[in-house]
Design an enzyme around this catalytic site. Sequence first.
Site, short mmCIF file in Angstrom:
data_model
loop_
_atom_site.label_atom_id
_atom_site.label_comp_id
_atom_site.label_asym_id
_atom_site.label_seq_id
_atom_site.Cartn_x
_atom_site.Cartn_y
_atom_site.Cartn_z
N ASP A 14 41.38 37.33 12.15
CA ASP A 14 41.40 38.63 12.80
C ASP A 14 39.96 38.98 13.18
O ASP A 14 39.00 38.40 12.65
CB ASP A 14 41.98 39.67 11.84
CG ASP A 14 41.94 41.08 12.41
OD1 ASP A 14 42.36 41.25 13.57
OD2 ASP A 14 41.50 41.99 11.70
N ASP A 16 38.40 42.68 14.09
CA ASP A 16 37.83 43.92 13.56
C ASP A 16 38.01 44.00 12.05
O ASP A 16 39.14 43.98 11.55
CB ASP A 16 38.49 45.13 14.23
CG ASP A 16 38.33 45.12 15.74
OD1 ASP A 16 37.19 44.94 16.20
OD2 ASP A 16 39.34 45.26 16.45
#
Length: 247
Positions: A14, A16
């Site tokens: 991922d 953020d």
Amino acid sequence: MLGLPDHVRTCLFDLDGVLTRTAKVHAAAWKEMFDDYLRRRAEREGVPFESFDAVHDYDEYVDGRPREDGVRTFLASRGVRLPEGAPDDGPDRETVNSLGTRKNALVLRKIREQGVEAYEGSVAYVSAARDAGLRRAVVSSSANCRDVLAAAGIEDLFEERIDGIVAREQRLRGKPQPDTYLAAARALGAEPGAAAVFEDALAGVEAGRAGGFGLVVGIDRTGQAAELRRHGADIVVNDLAELLESR
């Protein structure tokens, strides 16, 4: 190697909160947008104003989800349902798309003003994975993923990118559905069981578990280790550097 089972040769990250310090920027943008909308709605309807909680509401309803899904899910928690509208809805419209557009404008402004910083431990980990010959992809619901990677100076560490733009083009469901992670595994020629998912969002951890991946690593940046485990993380660390130290 790298704190991973021997059969795991692909890493899906991922963006953020895992690779870059942008989760707080997103949470602040969501809060600014929702508080403005909720305040005006409360004044119009003559009811008390209840602000968006940048920790609980962000983690539970917004973090890791595609922008429009985040709008719908949070508003549903407040008993509010809006028309979808269209992607080109202006900021004056009261639609899901309009609120999502407002949030995106705010986060882009904050990124321009504040810049983007990558987590040192994550950069070290991804670099070590590359040096060890592991395949690597970024999986993000953000349509700004490429710009953020470039601004952080880490775009060249990844072979594939499945982001909000790709998800829209390929009609992939967003997290907590596993579609985007499965697409990243396919792009790298990997079976889910031979891939690890690295996530800080509860919805993202759920996606990793739902996809049958070989390992789901939860990164706890906000003190939610128990929740990450409850949503499906096999292991939880505070920083990816901990996995390097476990070698």
